[in-house]
Design an enzyme around this catalytic site. Structure first.
Site, PDB file in Angstrom:
ATOM      1  N   ASP A  78      -6.029  -7.170   4.303  1.00  0.00           N
ATOM      2  CA  ASP A  78      -7.164  -6.569   3.598  1.00  0.00           C
ATOM      3  C   ASP A  78      -8.060  -7.678   3.045  1.00  0.00           C
ATOM      4  OD1 ASP A  78      -8.752  -4.600   2.287  1.00  0.00           O
ATOM      5  OD2 ASP A  78      -7.708  -5.070   0.415  1.00  0.00           O
ATOM      6  N   TYR A 136       0.807  -1.218   0.000  1.00  0.00           N
ATOM      7  CA  TYR A 136       0.000   0.000   0.000  1.00  0.00           C
ATOM      8  C   TYR A 136       0.843   1.272   0.000  1.00  0.00           C
ATOM      9  CZ  TYR A 136      -4.539  -2.201   0.884  1.00  0.00           C
ATOM     10  OH  TYR A 136      -5.703  -2.907   0.777  1.00  0.00           O
ATOM     11  N   ASP A 139      -2.377 -18.531   1.275  1.00  0.00           N
ATOM     12  CA  ASP A 139      -3.354 -19.266   0.465  1.00  0.00           C
ATOM     13  C   ASP A 139      -4.034 -20.354   1.307  1.00  0.00           C
ATOM     14  OD1 ASP A 139      -0.868 -20.488   0.554  1.00  0.00           O
ATOM     15  OD2 ASP A 139      -0.892 -21.220  -1.510  1.00  0.00           O
ATOM     16  N   ASP A 170     -11.890  -9.342   4.734  1.00  0.00           N
ATOM     17  CA  ASP A 170     -13.170  -9.389   4.023  1.00  0.00           C
ATOM     18  C   ASP A 170     -13.731 -10.809   4.055  1.00  0.00           C
ATOM     19  OD1 ASP A 170     -13.200  -6.716   3.362  1.00  0.00           O
ATOM     20  OD2 ASP A 170     -13.725  -7.068   1.262  1.00  0.00           O
ATOM     21  N   LYS A 229       3.674 -15.433   3.151  1.00  0.00           N
ATOM     22  CA  LYS A 229       3.911 -16.209   1.926  1.00  0.00           C
ATOM     23  C   LYS A 229       5.417 -16.470   1.873  1.00  0.00           C
ATOM     24  CE  LYS A 229       2.452 -18.051  -1.953  1.00  0.00           C
ATOM     25  NZ  LYS A 229       1.592 -19.265  -1.954  1.00  0.00           N
TER      26      LYS A 229
HETATM   27  C1  IPM Z   1     -10.195  -1.533   3.974  1.00  0.00           C
HETATM   28  C2  IPM Z   1     -10.487  -0.994   2.602  1.00  0.00           C
HETATM   29  C3  IPM Z   1      -9.358  -0.059   2.206  1.00  0.00           C
HETATM   30  C4  IPM Z   1      -8.086  -0.869   2.211  1.00  0.00           C
HETATM   31  C5  IPM Z   1      -9.562   0.621   0.840  1.00  0.00           C
HETATM   32  C6  IPM Z   1     -10.866   1.404   0.813  1.00  0.00           C
HETATM   33  C7  IPM Z   1      -8.402   1.491   0.459  1.00  0.00           C
HETATM   34  O1  IPM Z   1     -10.657  -2.040   1.707  1.00  0.00           O
HETATM   35  O2  IPM Z   1     -10.097  -0.730   4.940  1.00  0.00           O
HETATM   36  O3  IPM Z   1     -10.069  -2.747   4.117  1.00  0.00           O
HETATM   37  O4  IPM Z   1      -7.776  -1.558   1.221  1.00  0.00           O
HETATM   38  O5  IPM Z   1      -7.374  -0.830   3.214  1.00  0.00           O
HETATM   39 MG    MG Z   2     -10.641  -3.970   2.557  1.00  0.00          MG
END
Ligand code: IPM
Ligand code: MG
Length: 366
Positions: free
Chosen positions: A251, A146, A227, A255, A195
């Protein structure tokens, strides 16, 4: 005591959910004798509309003065050309990255917990869910891909893009320490995800994490390749207590972890620097398609406010009061549309906030 909170309502559903979280905080203040003061700053698309940039220096300076920051969400539809037909560093999400870096929020904590009441919303089979799961992902937030050097160039007439993944040992050590500290307060089990079969940065990650582990003899450390971790999360989520990982892996995995809880609308998160200061936000995004309709689920933001009370203000009892209130409202069958199920009672954003605030008030009296 007075606690200074900077709020960042942001875009989309952000203003509605932050409003409800502040309402619950105000009830906590009234019931337990604290004062929370709020200063609002702009970030994301709304800041672009007002100032042409997703985060101004003044807004960042204001955030630095606070005891803690409560954030809704930023960003909109990519079809919104005012926000997205601009350089990447001027888009709404760039405000989020700028505030993370500007406040040195290197440690991102994302709990993923399955509420018994929401088990039907979990996409996993019953035999996999078992007794449920309760994990926290500790994601490094200010390094890696990032924030590495990146550019796009033309090489011999061919377009080429480069992103770099850099970690130094100090950056790894400080997030590892946070993860082990959290593990000491939980089930004392860290799974560090990397990884290392391919990446140098992961091999250094493993080495430093092992060094840190020596200071925590009570904590069991395991390493897992990313993975495999993605697979294990849907095969055996109950095995995870604290997941420690770098920015990009965190990240993606967070999710995935949030989805198996049934709804991303339930998940809080906190980001820390070396001090008690923290930025608290729901794990979900700005959901522009449902903004302003009073249907968004405010629970993730309300639970983020509870984390603020616990981690930045040391108000453990008050944090627990919010968490209990949320639990009770769910047990009574109140649901926003994202978690609605047969036999439950559907309510909107405002009503959900009101129900939770009312529970906080009632429980404080009893
Ligand atoms: C998160 C989001 C952010 C990230 C995006 C919106 C830049 O997906 O906070 O997980 O990737 O960190
Ligand atoms: Mg995210």
């Amino acid at each position: 005591m007075e606690y200074k909170i900077v709020t960042i309502p942001g875009d989309g559903i952000g203003p509605e959910i932050v409003r409800e979280a502040c309402r619950v905080l105000d009830q906590v203040g009234e019931s337990y004798g604290h004062t929370f003061s709020y200063t609002k700053i702009l970030m994301g698309g709304c800041s672009i509309d007002e100032y042409g940039v997703p985060l101004t220096d003044e807004a960042l300076a204001t955030a630095k003065q606070a005891d803690a920051v409560l954030l809704g969400a930023v960003g909109g539809n990519v079809g919104n050309s005012r926000w997205y037909d601009v350089a990447p560093n001027l888009r709404p999400e760039a405000g989020l990255l700028a505030i993370r870096k500007g406040l040195n929020l290197f440690a991102n904590m994302r709990p993923a917990y399955l509420y018994r009441e929401l088990a039907d919303a979990c996409p996993l089979k019953k035999e996999i869910i078992g007794d449920g799961f309760n994990m926290v992902i500790m994601r490094e937030l200010t390094g890696g891909l990032y924030f590495g050097e990146r550019h796009t160039e033309e090489v011999n007439g061919v377009l080429q893009a480069t992103d770099t993944l850099v970690y130094n040992e100090n950056e790894i050590r400080r997030i590892a320490i946070k993860a082990f500290d959290i593990a000491m307060k939980r089930r004392k089990h860290v799974i560090s995800v990397d990884k290392a079969n391919v990446l140098d940065s992961s091999r250094l990650w493993r080495k430093v994490v092992e060094e840190v582990a020596k200071d925590y003899p009570e904590v069991k450390l395991e390493h897992m390749l990313v993975d495999n971790c993605a697979m294990q999360l849907v095969m055996n989520p109950g095995q995870f207590d604290v997941v420690l990982t770098e920015n990009m892996f965190g990240d993606i995995l967070s999710d995935e972890a949030s989805m198996i809880t049934g709804s991303i609308g339930m998940l809080s998160s906190a980001s820390f620097n070396e001090t008690k200061f923290g930025l608290y936000e729901p794990s979900h995004g700005s959901a522009p398609d449902i903004a302003g309709k009073d249907i968004a689920n405010p629970i993730a933001t309300i639970l983020s406010a509870a984390m603020m009370l616990r981690y930045s203000f040391d108000l453990d009892k008050e944090a627990a009061a919010i968490e209990t209130a949320v639990q009770e409202v769910l047990t009574e069958g109140w649901r926003t549309s994202d978690i609605m199920a047969d036999g439950c009672k559907q309510v909107g954003t405002t009503e959900m906030g009101g129900l939770i605030a009312a529970k906080v008030a009632a429980n404080a009296i009893n």
